[in-house]
Motif scaffolding. Structure first.
Motif, PDB file in Angstrom:
ATOM      1  N   VAL A 196       0.833  -1.199   0.000  1.00  0.00           N
ATOM      2  CA  VAL A 196       0.000   0.000   0.000  1.00  0.00           C
ATOM      3  C   VAL A 196       0.874   1.257   0.000  1.00  0.00           C
ATOM      4  N   GLY A 197       1.977   1.219   0.772  1.00  0.00           N
ATOM      5  CA  GLY A 197       2.864   2.368   0.819  1.00  0.00           C
ATOM      6  C   GLY A 197       3.496   2.683  -0.524  1.00  0.00           C
ATOM      7  N   VAL A 198       3.893   1.652  -1.261  1.00  0.00           N
ATOM      8  CA  VAL A 198       4.485   1.857  -2.590  1.00  0.00           C
ATOM      9  C   VAL A 198       3.449   2.461  -3.528  1.00  0.00           C
ATOM     10  N   ALA A 199       2.233   1.911  -3.492  1.00  0.00           N
ATOM     11  CA  ALA A 199       1.179   2.431  -4.368  1.00  0.00           C
ATOM     12  C   ALA A 199       0.833   3.877  -4.016  1.00  0.00           C
ATOM     13  N   MET A 200       0.711   4.181  -2.721  1.00  0.00           N
ATOM     14  CA  MET A 200       0.382   5.543  -2.317  1.00  0.00           C
ATOM     15  C   MET A 200       1.526   6.511  -2.601  1.00  0.00           C
ATOM     16  N   GLY A 201       2.775   6.029  -2.440  1.00  0.00           N
ATOM     17  CA  GLY A 201       3.917   6.878  -2.775  1.00  0.00           C
ATOM     18  C   GLY A 201       3.919   7.271  -4.237  1.00  0.00           C
ATOM     19  N   GLY A 202       3.668   6.290  -5.108  1.00  0.00           N
ATOM     20  CA  GLY A 202       3.599   6.594  -6.539  1.00  0.00           C
ATOM     21  C   GLY A 202       2.412   7.459  -6.894  1.00  0.00           C
ATOM     22  N   PHE A 203       1.275   7.193  -6.235  1.00  0.00           N
ATOM     23  CA  PHE A 203       0.069   7.971  -6.502  1.00  0.00           C
ATOM     24  C   PHE A 203       0.249   9.434  -6.100  1.00  0.00           C
ATOM     25  N   CYS A 204       0.899   9.672  -4.961  1.00  0.00           N
ATOM     26  CA  CYS A 204       1.106  11.046  -4.492  1.00  0.00           C
ATOM     27  C   CYS A 204       2.240  11.739  -5.239  1.00  0.00           C
ATOM     28  N   LEU A 205       3.178  10.954  -5.762  1.00  0.00           N
ATOM     29  CA  LEU A 205       4.301  11.539  -6.498  1.00  0.00           C
ATOM     30  C   LEU A 205       3.868  12.046  -7.868  1.00  0.00           C
ATOM     31  N   ALA A 206       2.928  11.342  -8.506  1.00  0.00           N
ATOM     32  CA  ALA A 206       2.576  11.637  -9.896  1.00  0.00           C
ATOM     33  C   ALA A 206       2.045  13.053 -10.125  1.00  0.00           C
ATOM     34  N   PRO A 207       1.042  13.544  -9.374  1.00  0.00           N
ATOM     35  CA  PRO A 207       0.532  14.878  -9.705  1.00  0.00           C
ATOM     36  C   PRO A 207       1.524  15.998  -9.427  1.00  0.00           C
ATOM     37  N   PHE A 208       2.467  15.768  -8.512  1.00  0.00           N
ATOM     38  CA  PHE A 208       3.455  16.803  -8.226  1.00  0.00           C
ATOM     39  C   PHE A 208       4.643  16.722  -9.184  1.00  0.00           C
ATOM     40  N   ALA A 209       5.029  15.498  -9.551  1.00  0.00           N
ATOM     41  CA  ALA A 209       6.167  15.346 -10.456  1.00  0.00           C
ATOM     42  C   ALA A 209       5.804  15.765 -11.876  1.00  0.00           C
ATOM     43  N   GLY A 210       4.504  15.678 -12.216  1.00  0.00           N
ATOM     44  CA  GLY A 210       4.081  16.049 -13.566  1.00  0.00           C
ATOM     45  C   GLY A 210       4.454  17.471 -13.954  1.00  0.00           C
ATOM     46  N   PRO A 211       4.045  18.483 -13.179  1.00  0.00           N
ATOM     47  CA  PRO A 211       4.419  19.852 -13.550  1.00  0.00           C
ATOM     48  C   PRO A 211       5.930  20.086 -13.582  1.00  0.00           C
ATOM     49  N   VAL A 212       6.684  19.406 -12.698  1.00  0.00           N
ATOM     50  CA  VAL A 212       8.147  19.552 -12.718  1.00  0.00           C
ATOM     51  C   VAL A 212       8.703  19.029 -14.034  1.00  0.00           C
ATOM     52  N   LEU A 213       8.264  17.839 -14.419  1.00  0.00           N
ATOM     53  CA  LEU A 213       8.747  17.232 -15.653  1.00  0.00           C
ATOM     54  C   LEU A 213       8.316  18.044 -16.867  1.00  0.00           C
ATOM     55  N   TRP A 214       7.060  18.507 -16.855  1.00  0.00           N
ATOM     56  CA  TRP A 214       6.572  19.290 -17.989  1.00  0.00           C
ATOM     57  C   TRP A 214       7.371  20.574 -18.145  1.00  0.00           C
ATOM     58  N   ARG A 215       7.647  21.233 -17.019  1.00  0.00           N
ATOM     59  CA  ARG A 215       8.379  22.499 -17.094  1.00  0.00           C
ATOM     60  C   ARG A 215       9.773  22.276 -17.687  1.00  0.00           C
ATOM     61  N   LEU A 216      10.448  21.223 -17.242  1.00  0.00           N
ATOM     62  CA  LEU A 216      11.774  20.936 -17.775  1.00  0.00           C
ATOM     63  C   LEU A 216      11.720  20.605 -19.260  1.00  0.00           C
ATOM     64  N   LEU A 217      10.721  19.835 -19.664  1.00  0.00           N
ATOM     65  CA  LEU A 217      10.609  19.459 -21.069  1.00  0.00           C
ATOM     66  C   LEU A 217      10.294  20.657 -21.946  1.00  0.00           C
ATOM     67  N   ILE A 218       9.361  21.509 -21.483  1.00  0.00           N
ATOM     68  CA  ILE A 218       8.976  22.663 -22.297  1.00  0.00           C
ATOM     69  C   ILE A 218      10.134  23.650 -22.422  1.00  0.00           C
ATOM     70  N   GLU A 219      10.876  23.845 -21.319  1.00  0.00           N
ATOM     71  CA  GLU A 219      11.964  24.823 -21.357  1.00  0.00           C
ATOM     72  C   GLU A 219      13.144  24.327 -22.193  1.00  0.00           C
ATOM     73  N   LYS A 220      13.452  23.040 -22.102  1.00  0.00           N
ATOM     74  CA  LYS A 220      14.649  22.518 -22.759  1.00  0.00           C
ATOM     75  C   LYS A 220      14.378  21.856 -24.100  1.00  0.00           C
TER      76      LYS A 220
END
Length: 199
Positions: free
Chosen positions: A2-26
């Motif tokens: 459950v911890g692994v699933a919740m860790g991934g679930f909580c990581l996804a919406p926050f990591a998305g904007p970080v990844l998008w920003r890096l991709l769009i800028e570079k």
């Protein structure tokens, strides 16, 4: 697990904007779609390998296998009424009548508002105050990305080591790493971070 699933679930919406920003800028904007397609392909493969766990479907399969009559289907009106009750009426009723649901909803709304406010404020601060080139502001999101990965790893570690035994008797202990910490320094980390950025 459950911890692994919740860790991934909580990581996804926050990591998305970080990844998008890096991709769009570079890179070009096309890469945001390519990365999304890559994640979708991996997800489809993982979903295709999962076993069915939905109880009504399992009961229908068991009835077919044993030659038993299938349960009658609900009329369309009753099925629609059931869907509305399960997806709209019951969540709103829990939000209004259950204090723990209301408290966690307000807490999560605050966390999401602050974090997504950071995603808009950080490029503005670094371009207007520190004179960063717009193409370099994506690098400022690396700190958030690294912090997200470290936080998810710590949560998964704590879930595997400390909480797996405690949860048998006290399931509310799972909330401690997220929002129910007993130590005051954890509660102070958010306003300290906000003050640091403003300063």
């Amino acid at each position: 697990m459950v911890g692994v699933a919740m860790g991934g679930f909580c990581l996804a919406p926050f990591a998305g904007p970080v990844l998008w920003r890096l991709l769009i800028e570079k890179m070009s904007w096309n890469w945001t779609m390519w990365v999304l397609l890559m994640f979708a392909r991996v997800t489809v493969v993982l979903i295709a390998t999962l076993a069915e766990t939905y109880k009504p479907i399992l009961l229908k399969r068991r009835a077919k296998k044993r030659g038993l009559p299938l349960p009658p289907k609900l009329p369309t009106g009753e099925a629609l009424k059931l869907v509305v009750m399960m997806t709209l009426q019951r969540p709103f009723a829990m939000l209004l009548t259950e204090p723990i649901v209301r408290a966690l909803s307000v807490y999560m709304a605050l966390v999401f508002a602050v974090l997504f406010g950071f995603f808009e404020a950080i490029p503005y601060v670094f371009t207007s105050v520190y004179g960063f080139h717009p193409g370099d502001t994506g690098l400022t999101f690396l700190g958030i990305g690294v912090g997200l990965l470290i936080g998810a790893a710590i949560f998964m570690f704590l879930d595997r080591t400390n909480m797996s035994l405690l949860c048998v008797f006290q399931c509310h202990r799972r909330l401690n790493p997220d929002c129910c910490q007993q130590k005051s320094e954890r509660w102070l980390s958010l306003p300290i971070g906000l003050f640091w950025l403003a300063w």
